[in-house]
Design an enzyme around this catalytic site. Structure first.
Site, PDB file in Angstrom:
ATOM      1  N   TYR A 135      50.758 -27.739 -56.293  1.00 29.11           N
ATOM      2  CA  TYR A 135      51.112 -27.834 -57.707  1.00 29.11           C
ATOM      3  C   TYR A 135      52.502 -27.269 -57.985  1.00 29.11           C
ATOM      4  O   TYR A 135      53.177 -27.706 -58.912  1.00 29.11           O
ATOM      5  CB  TYR A 135      50.093 -27.063 -58.564  1.00 29.11           C
ATOM      6  CG  TYR A 135      48.766 -27.758 -58.740  1.00 29.11           C
ATOM      7  CD1 TYR A 135      48.114 -28.360 -57.671  1.00 29.11           C
ATOM      8  CD2 TYR A 135      48.148 -27.805 -59.980  1.00 29.11           C
ATOM      9  CE1 TYR A 135      46.898 -28.979 -57.820  1.00 29.11           C
ATOM     10  CE2 TYR A 135      46.917 -28.424 -60.144  1.00 29.11           C
ATOM     11  CZ  TYR A 135      46.303 -29.010 -59.055  1.00 29.11           C
ATOM     12  OH  TYR A 135      45.091 -29.628 -59.227  1.00 29.11           O
ATOM     13  N   LYS A 190      41.123 -26.631 -45.426  1.00 30.17           N
ATOM     14  CA  LYS A 190      41.215 -27.867 -44.632  1.00 30.17           C
ATOM     15  C   LYS A 190      42.035 -27.542 -43.383  1.00 30.17           C
ATOM     16  O   LYS A 190      43.008 -28.199 -43.045  1.00 30.17           O
ATOM     17  CB  LYS A 190      41.853 -28.988 -45.450  1.00 30.17           C
ATOM     18  CG  LYS A 190      41.690 -30.381 -44.845  1.00 30.17           C
ATOM     19  CD  LYS A 190      40.254 -30.831 -44.730  1.00 30.17           C
ATOM     20  CE  LYS A 190      40.181 -32.253 -44.179  1.00 30.17           C
ATOM     21  NZ  LYS A 190      38.785 -32.652 -43.859  1.00 30.17           N
ATOM     22  N   ASP A 222      35.864 -31.021 -47.639  1.00 33.14           N
ATOM     23  CA  ASP A 222      35.012 -32.196 -47.758  1.00 33.14           C
ATOM     24  C   ASP A 222      33.545 -31.827 -47.584  1.00 33.14           C
ATOM     25  O   ASP A 222      32.670 -32.322 -48.297  1.00 33.14           O
ATOM     26  CB  ASP A 222      35.429 -33.284 -46.768  1.00 33.14           C
ATOM     27  CG  ASP A 222      35.779 -32.752 -45.390  1.00 33.14           C
ATOM     28  OD1 ASP A 222      35.784 -31.528 -45.185  1.00 33.14           O
ATOM     29  OD2 ASP A 222      36.072 -33.586 -44.502  1.00 33.14           O
ATOM     30  N   ASP A 246      40.591 -26.940 -58.223  1.00 33.02           N
ATOM     31  CA  ASP A 246      40.601 -27.813 -59.385  1.00 33.02           C
ATOM     32  C   ASP A 246      39.501 -28.867 -59.261  1.00 33.02           C
ATOM     33  O   ASP A 246      38.724 -29.124 -60.189  1.00 33.02           O
ATOM     34  CB  ASP A 246      41.978 -28.473 -59.497  1.00 33.02           C
ATOM     35  CG  ASP A 246      42.214 -29.141 -60.840  1.00 33.02           C
ATOM     36  OD1 ASP A 246      41.292 -29.140 -61.678  1.00 33.02           O
ATOM     37  OD2 ASP A 246      43.307 -29.680 -61.047  1.00 33.02           O
ATOM     38  N   ASP A 250      35.331 -28.834 -61.079  1.00 32.74           N
ATOM     39  CA  ASP A 250      34.878 -29.913 -61.946  1.00 32.74           C
ATOM     40  C   ASP A 250      33.590 -30.534 -61.418  1.00 32.74           C
ATOM     41  O   ASP A 250      32.714 -30.932 -62.189  1.00 32.74           O
ATOM     42  CB  ASP A 250      35.964 -30.982 -62.074  1.00 32.74           C
ATOM     43  CG  ASP A 250      37.039 -30.602 -63.088  1.00 32.74           C
ATOM     44  OD1 ASP A 250      37.002 -29.456 -63.567  1.00 32.74           O
ATOM     45  OD2 ASP A 250      37.898 -31.437 -63.385  1.00 32.74           O
TER      46      ASP A 250
END
Length: 356
Positions: A135, A190, A222, A246, A250
């Site tokens: 970001y 990851k 994942d 993020d 959600d």
């Protein structure tokens, strides 16, 4: 105690109004000042984070934030889009630790997307790092590809990066949060693909030496996404980077029945924070009076607990929300047969009544 009220765009103004109403009913002497932010900031002052709004946020003891964004601003250059307001606040105020609790109230088991036996009793905390990752990483932009199979073609590029101090400080926050809960921490990365997250994994593992009472495990993002759907109650505290956090928070929100139920806190090293619902501005339902204000009201409760040192008042708000749900009142996002459908203002009024 000074609270900066930043409603923002879309449903932000509607849901923040309800939270302010609840705060005013507590009998505390709060000084509240409202300022434009996001698209509203751009319309008023030509920038999503006007100078006056940033100054107010810096001077306040805490910030209650609504939501920003609207499709009509999508053609603006990126630096002027509403979403830059929240990114700017996180950066300018060094709000690096994002707490997103995902709690399923027993009354909303039927509203969850998962079977009751899988999700009933859910209570997890996602700790998301907010100041680094892709970001904010530089360089970024658009250019002519300098190499690769499409050399010379136009390409977009971003940079994922984390400095060691950034990882250490969020790891400490997460381990300390786990100590206050069930002493289990899952670090999501990851590392099998990204050097940034191999580094993340190494640093978190090193910090773990200072918290021998906390059980630590590592999980690829994942797999973490799959496990949130398959067996969410196996998690206690999850710590991860900006982008993965993020997305995962959600996903976790829907386990609770609706993203309209998910509050959040973004804190600096001294527990000064910005408090906001985890959902967006939802311009498609703005002005219809049907948005769920409970995530914002619960965010206000988090503000009282973490930044304003008023835990008893936070407890009162959370108890009032639970009482309203027990009474069967539901906004459309959590409505199911046998309950009573209400709008934004009606839900806020119900919490206010339960509070008193």
């Amino acid at each position: 105690m000074k609270i900066a009220i930043l409603p923002g765009d879309g449903i932000g103004t509607e849901i923040v109004e309800q939270a302010v109403k609840v705060l005013n009913a507590l009998g505390q002497k709060f000084e509240m000042e409202t300022a434009p932010v996001g698209g509203a900031g751009y319309e008023a002052h030509g920038h999503p984070l006007p100078e006056g709004t940033l100054k107010l946020a810096q001077e306040a003891d805490a910030i209650l934030f609504g939501a920003v964004g609207d499709w009509k601003y999508d053609t603006l250059e990126r630096s002027l889009r509403p979403e830059q307001a929240i990114l700017g606040l996180r950066k300018h105020l060094t709000l690096f630790a994002n707490f997103r609790p995902a709690i399923l109230y027993p009354e909303l088991v039927g509203a969850s997307s998962l079977k009751p036996e899988i999700v009933s009793g859910l209570d997890i905390l996602i700790v998301r790092e907010l100041n680094g990752d892709i970001y904010f990483g530089q360089p970024r932009g658009m250019r002519e590809a300098p190499d690769g199979p499409f050399k010379g073609a136009r390409e977009g590029f971003d940079t994922m990066r984390y400095a060691e101090p950034e990882i250490r400080r969020i790891a400490h926050v997460a381990f300390q949060a786990a100590q206050k809960r069930h002493k289990r921490l899952t670090s999501v990365d990851k590392a099998n693909v990204l050097e940034t997250f191999q580094f993340w994994k190494d640093i978190v593992t090193d910090v773990h030496k200072e918290y021998p009472d906390v059980e630590l495990d590592h999980m690829y993002v994942d797999n973490a996404a799959m496990q949130l759907v398959r067996a969410p109650k196996k998690f206690d505290v999850i710590v991860t980077g900006n982008m993965f956090g993020d997305i995962l928070s959600d996903a976790a929100a829907m386990l609770t029945g609706s993203i309209g139920m998910l509050p959040s806190a973004s804190l600096d090293a001294n527990n000064k924070g910005l408090y906001e619902p985890s959902h967006g501005s939802a311009p498609d339902i703005a002005g219809k009076g049907i948005a769920n204000p409970l995530a914002t009201i619960l965010s206000a409760a988090m503000m009282l607990r973490f930044s304003l040192n008023l835990p008893a008042e936070a407890d009162r708000i959370e108890a009032a929300v639970k009482k309203v749900l027990t009474q069967g009142l539901r906004t459309p996002d959590i409505y199911e047969a046998g309950t009573t459908k209400v709008g934004t203002t009606e839900m806020g009024d119900a919490v206010l009544k339960a509070l008193s």
